[in-house]
Write an enzyme that holds these catalytic residues in place. Structure first.
Site, PDB file in Angstrom:
ATOM      1  CG  ASP A 278      -1.893   1.170   1.229  1.00 23.39           C
ATOM      2  OD1 ASP A 278      -2.356   1.572   0.144  1.00 23.39           O
ATOM      3  OD2 ASP A 278      -2.189   1.724   2.317  1.00 23.39           O
TER       4      ASP A 278
ATOM      5  CE1 TYR B   6       2.152   5.559  -3.850  1.00 20.95           C
ATOM      6  CE2 TYR B   6       0.890   3.637  -4.499  1.00 20.95           C
ATOM      7  CZ  TYR B   6       2.085   4.212  -4.157  1.00 20.95           C
ATOM      8  OH  TYR B   6       3.220   3.444  -4.130  1.00 20.95           O
TER       9      TYR B   6
ATOM     10  CB  CYS C 284      -3.407   0.463  -2.449  1.00 19.12           C
ATOM     11  SG  CYS C 284      -3.537   2.190  -2.945  1.00 19.12           S
TER      12      CYS C 284
ATOM     13  CB  CYS D  27      -9.610   4.586   0.619  1.00 16.94           C
ATOM     14  SG  CYS D  27      -7.928   5.027   1.127  1.00 16.94           S
TER      15      CYS D  27
ATOM     16  CG  HIS E  29      -4.936   5.088   4.265  1.00 15.43           C
ATOM     17  ND1 HIS E  29      -4.393   4.560   3.115  1.00 15.43           N
ATOM     18  CD2 HIS E  29      -3.894   5.575   4.976  1.00 15.43           C
ATOM     19  CE1 HIS E  29      -3.077   4.736   3.135  1.00 15.43           C
ATOM     20  NE2 HIS E  29      -2.753   5.351   4.252  1.00 15.43           N
TER      21      HIS E  29
END
Ligand code: DGL
Length: 268
Positions: A13, A45, A76, A187, A189
């Site tokens: 990632d 990104y 990712c 995502c 995250h």
């Protein structure tokens, strides 16, 4: 019987988001050796060009190939959207698992007929999401919301302040007004900021793909006869193209473990 099939799995990632995937893989497949690579030198990104993301992803894949991995998880959504088709073409002998926003279960389970997809701008604008919506969200309204600020928050980590809650509440307020009842975490995250998202959207169910991704890894390895045998000890290495001390403190914070980390200089 000696341990066999113990070639490692690579998990990649831009930053700490993929740790949400790593955690699930590790829980499901504790006998596998895992190498986690965070490209924190190039984070985030989500607002970069597809060409740059392809370049970073290829460098990561070259590194994993040199480590002899048997499968690479592109943990990712952004790199999957921008680079995975090219990676599959460039490395035809390597097995890949990518990340896609779980539009299908969200659309299936929606009762209001309105779902939200939270992701980075690359993912919300990408062809891959457009195709998922077309195939799996027929008759459902899909609100795509680019949320790069959530990546920044996840990298920073908690404790969350009242200002963080207020920021996310105002970012997502209109989704409440639109009657969104399923919210796709598009995502990796965002798993780590889920409490902030849930507080902003109290009536919505958050849909996190991480457990399904771990099952997909298990199935692919099983089909290929490459699952590590039960007597393999597993293992974990954490690498970053950024600051290893920072990654160590993020892992401590997010996964609750004190782990050694290594810095990695890649040829981008
Ligand atoms: N974790 C990445 C994803 O799943 C994106 C974070 C970034 O913008 O670097 O999309």
């Amino acid at each position: 019987m000696p341990c066999h099939n113990d070639a490692p799995l690579g998990v990649f990632d831009s930053g700490v988001g993929g740790l949400s995937i790593l955690r699930e893989i590790r829980a499901l497949l504790p006998q596998e050796r895992l190498i986690y690579l965070a490209d924190q030198a190039h984070l985030p990104y989500g607002e970069q060009s597809a060409a740059d993301i392809v370049r970073y992803s290829r460098a990561a894949t070259d590194f994993f190939c040199a480590q002899g991995v048997k499968l690479m998880v592109v943990a990712c959504n952004t790199a999957t959207s921008a680079a995975l088709p090219i990676l599959r073409q460039t490395y035809p002998d390597l097995a890949f698992v990518g990340l896609e926003p779980p539009v299908r279960p969200a659309a299936r389970d929606s009762r209001t007929g309105v779902i939200g997809v939270l992701a980075t701008p690359i993912t919300t604008e990408g062809e891959r999401l457009a195709s998922l919506v077309e195939r799996f969200a027929d008759g459902v309204r899909v609100i795509r919301r680019p949320c790069p600020s959530l990546v920044t928050l996840a990298e920073r980590g908690g404790p969350w302040t009242p200002a963080d809650y207020a920021q996310i509440a105002s970012l997502l307020a209109d989704l409440n007004a639109e009657n969104v009842d399923q919210v796709v975490l598009g995502c990796t995250h965002f798993t780590f900021v889920a409490p902030l998202i849930q507080a902003a959207l109290p009536a919505a169910q958050l849909v996190d793909p991480a457990p399904a991704v771990a099952r997909r890894v298990q199935n692919l390895l099983a089909e290929a006869g490459r699952l590590a045998s039960a007597d393999c000890a597993g293992g974990l290495r954490y690498l970053t193209t950024g600051d290893p001390a920072r990654l160590a403190s993020q892992i401590q914070h997010l996964l609750g473990e004190a782990a050694p980390t290594e810095g990695l200089a890649l040829d981008f």
